[in-house]
Design a protein around this motif. Structure first.
Motif, short mmCIF file in Angstrom:
data_model
loop_
_atom_site.label_atom_id
_atom_site.label_comp_id
_atom_site.label_asym_id
_atom_site.label_seq_id
_atom_site.Cartn_x
_atom_site.Cartn_y
_atom_site.Cartn_z
N LEU A 97 7.11 0.44 -19.98
CA LEU A 97 8.00 0.32 -18.82
C LEU A 97 7.24 0.24 -17.51
CD1 LEU A 97 10.76 2.94 -19.76
CD2 LEU A 97 10.99 0.45 -19.76
N THR A 98 6.05 0.83 -17.47
CA THR A 98 5.31 0.90 -16.20
C THR A 98 3.99 0.14 -16.28
OG1 THR A 98 4.25 2.98 -16.87
CG2 THR A 98 6.33 3.13 -15.66
N ILE A 99 3.97 -0.90 -17.07
CA ILE A 99 2.73 -1.66 -17.26
C ILE A 99 2.21 -2.25 -15.96
CG2 ILE A 99 3.89 -3.85 -17.80
CD1 ILE A 99 1.67 -4.22 -19.96
N ASN A 100 3.13 -2.53 -15.02
CA ASN A 100 2.72 -3.08 -13.72
C ASN A 100 2.62 -2.02 -12.63
OD1 ASN A 100 2.61 -5.88 -14.52
ND2 ASN A 100 4.86 -5.83 -14.62
N GLY A 101 2.70 -0.77 -13.05
CA GLY A 101 2.62 0.31 -12.08
C GLY A 101 3.99 0.83 -11.67
N VAL A 102 3.96 1.84 -10.82
CA VAL A 102 5.18 2.51 -10.38
C VAL A 102 5.27 2.47 -8.86
CG1 VAL A 102 6.21 4.82 -10.08
CG2 VAL A 102 5.48 4.05 -12.35
N LEU A 103 6.46 2.19 -8.37
CA LEU A 103 6.74 2.33 -6.94
C LEU A 103 7.68 3.52 -6.79
CD1 LEU A 103 6.54 1.18 -4.04
CD2 LEU A 103 8.64 -0.08 -4.50
N LEU A 104 7.19 4.56 -6.11
CA LEU A 104 7.98 5.77 -5.92
C LEU A 104 8.42 5.88 -4.47
CD1 LEU A 104 9.10 8.59 -6.62
CD2 LEU A 104 6.78 9.51 -6.23
N TYR A 105 9.74 5.95 -4.28
CA TYR A 105 10.27 6.21 -2.93
C TYR A 105 10.64 7.68 -2.86
CZ TYR A 105 13.20 6.23 1.21
OH TYR A 105 13.74 6.53 2.45
N THR A 140 -1.80 8.16 -6.57
CA THR A 140 -1.73 7.24 -5.42
C THR A 140 -3.11 6.66 -5.14
OG1 THR A 140 -2.03 9.10 -3.88
CG2 THR A 140 0.24 8.41 -4.35
N GLU A 141 -4.15 7.43 -5.46
CA GLU A 141 -5.51 6.95 -5.19
C GLU A 141 -5.95 5.89 -6.21
OE1 GLU A 141 -9.36 8.95 -3.29
OE2 GLU A 141 -8.56 10.03 -5.02
N ASN A 142 -5.58 6.06 -7.50
CA ASN A 142 -6.00 5.07 -8.49
C ASN A 142 -5.03 3.89 -8.61
OD1 ASN A 142 -3.83 5.92 -10.13
ND2 ASN A 142 -5.10 7.34 -11.31
N GLY A 143 -3.95 3.95 -7.83
CA GLY A 143 -3.04 2.81 -7.78
C GLY A 143 -1.95 2.80 -8.84
N LYS A 144 -1.91 3.81 -9.68
CA LYS A 144 -0.86 3.83 -10.71
C LYS A 144 0.50 4.11 -10.09
CE LYS A 144 -3.74 5.00 -14.69
NZ LYS A 144 -3.95 5.93 -15.83
N ILE A 145 0.49 4.85 -8.99
CA ILE A 145 1.73 5.08 -8.24
C ILE A 145 1.54 4.56 -6.83
CG2 ILE A 145 3.26 6.80 -7.21
CD1 ILE A 145 2.87 8.56 -9.59
N THR A 146 2.44 3.70 -6.39
CA THR A 146 2.49 3.28 -5.00
C THR A 146 3.59 4.10 -4.33
OG1 THR A 146 1.77 1.03 -5.52
CG2 THR A 146 2.86 1.37 -3.41
N PRO A 202 0.84 -1.21 0.00
CA PRO A 202 0.00 0.00 0.00
C PRO A 202 0.87 1.25 0.00
CG PRO A 202 0.26 -0.79 2.24
CD PRO A 202 1.05 -1.74 1.37
N ASN A 203 0.25 2.40 -0.09
CA ASN A 203 0.98 3.65 0.11
C ASN A 203 1.41 3.71 1.58
OD1 ASN A 203 0.46 4.72 -2.57
ND2 ASN A 203 -1.65 5.04 -1.88
N MET A 204 2.66 4.06 1.81
CA MET A 204 3.18 4.05 3.17
C MET A 204 4.04 5.27 3.44
SD MET A 204 4.16 0.03 3.83
CE MET A 204 5.20 -0.16 2.38
#
Length: 423
Positions: free
Chosen positions: A90-98, A117-123, A39-41
């Motif tokens: 490149l981001t077909i499975n989404g993005v994880l942003l730190y 972050t709400e639609n899940g495209k960026i975690t 999840p978003n953390m």
């Protein structure tokens, strides 16, 4: 030269030291990482305790595209660049942003992440050394789970230091490294719970200490002290530590624990925070000791004035005197409770008008308005007391002051009872 802290950075969850309250077996963050449903953390805690390390480990467990930004030098354009990559191959499975140090992003910059972050495209995994409930935009905070990372224990730091020594030994190969237990303990204690600081100090000692006659590197306590500098103090005048220490300081005095009170005073003295100490002591004298020992505030004022005139280091002496006096004094919060109750009534009740008898009558025509008519002058009566109504009609029976059980207020209670019964 690559920092030693990066060379020994754990790649697996099992290698991370400390944070067992969230990373231990069956603990919440451990379960999240193993589930791979991230999840978003928001990771909140002091520097050098593993926030970035855990974020990197999480990134390695997902099949999302990984981006890393530091909010101290990143901008909205950097976020837009990531957003532009969304829905690409490149981001077909989404993005994880730190996003490190998120507290340095303003509201607009944080808002730019909301939709994704709400639609899940960026975690989003954000880290901060500041309390997120003060620094992170509420809408973003509500979409994230907050995990607090705590200062590492000495034992945890020593384990990592031993691993660091092994890594350097493998690099040097022909050189044996001998690191005294006392040196490792000093590195750990001197860091103030910051693993990165302790490893940096160890690295400095390893790479600057000349080999002895046998060709080995010996790190003893003297070298550890020389390479460590001043012990880290976990205190920030503008951050959480400021309020946490002041809170513990007041609660220790309120709880009549002079030893704990002196300990927290020492922290504040080390930080050079004279203004905060003096202000808080005056508050405590009124709020927590109060009418149980009314002279306390006068004595504390004298100590505070002396401390302000002396400055540090001598200021520590009258401050310690004031702290011990307050911690060992009888306690009463009756005055504080009384004024807070009265203020609450003004905010929440129709208290009504001042009785006419009590209104100002020092002008011509006041009597025609019934101002002061019927007022009884207490000094004309026995015990300088006469029963009459002082509160407005709407709250005529309201009681604000309830004496606490202590010698001073018991005497007050007895006096008030006596003069009222004599009537």
């Amino acid at each position: 030269m690559k920092p030693l802290a990066d060379k020994i950075r754990p790649n697996k969850l099992e290698e991370v030291v400390g944070q067992q309250h969230i990373l231990g077996e069956n603990k919440i963050l451990n379960r999240i990482i193993k589930s791979k449903q991230i999840p978003n953390m928001i990771f909140y805690g002091p520097p050098g305790v593993g926030k970035t390390t855990v974020a990197n480990i999480i990134a390695s467990t997902t099949n999302k595209r990984f981006y890393k930004l530091n909010a101290t030098n990143a901008s909205v354009s950097d976020i837009k660049s990531i957003i532009d990559d969304l829905d690409s191959f490149l981001t077909i499975n989404g993005v994880l942003l730190y996003l490190d140090e998120i507290q340095n992003f303003n509201k607009k910059q944080q808002q730019s992440l909301l939709e994704y972050t709400e639609n899940g495209k960026i975690t989003l995994i954000a880290s901060t050394t500041e309390n997120p409930y003060f620094y992170v935009y509420n809408a973003l905070l509500s979409r994230s789970s907050v995990f607090e990372f705590k200062y590492l224990k000495k034992e945890d730091i020593i384990l990592s230091l031993q691993r660091a020594v092994e890594v350097v030994s493998e690099e040097l190969k022909d050189t044996r490294i001998l690191c005294d237990k006392s040196a490792l303990e000093f590195f750990a204690e001197n860091s103030g719970g910051d693993l990165r600081k302790s490893i940096n100090n160890l690295q400095l000692s390893l790479y600057t200490t000349p080999r002895n006659k046998e060709g080995n590197i010996l790190i003893d306590l003297d070298i550890a002290k020389e390479c460590s500098g001043k012990k880290a103090l976990n205190y920030d005048k503008l951050g959480d530590q400021h309020y946490d220490v002041l809170s513990a300081f007041q609660k220790s005095i309120r709880g009549s624990d002079p030893d704990a009170a002196i300990h927290y005073l020492a922290r504040l003295v080390k930080a050079g925070d004279l203004i905060s100490i003096c202000r808080r002591l005056m508050v405590i004298a009124a709020e927590d000791i109060g009418l149980a020992y009314p002279n306390a505030i006068a004595i504390v004022k004298a100590c505070v004035d002396s401390a302000m005139q002396l400055g540090f280091p001598e200021a520590r002496i009258p401050l310690a005197e004031a702290v011990i006096l307050l911690a060992t004094a009888p306690k009463s919060n009756s005055a504080c409770v009384a004024i807070d109750a009265a203020l609450s009534d003004l905010d929440n009740k129709d208290v009504g008008d001042i009785p006419n008898d009590l209104k100002d009558a020092h002008y011509g025509g006041a009597s025609k308005l019934s101002r002061g008519v019927g007022y009884k002058y207490p000094h004309n009566y026995k015990n300088h007391y006469v029963k009459q109504q002082y509160l407005p009609d709407n709250i005529r029976s309201r009681v604000y002051y309830e004496p606490c059980e202590n010698k001073m207020e018991n005497a007050v209670k007895a006096y008030m009872t006596q003069i009222r019964e004599d009537r």
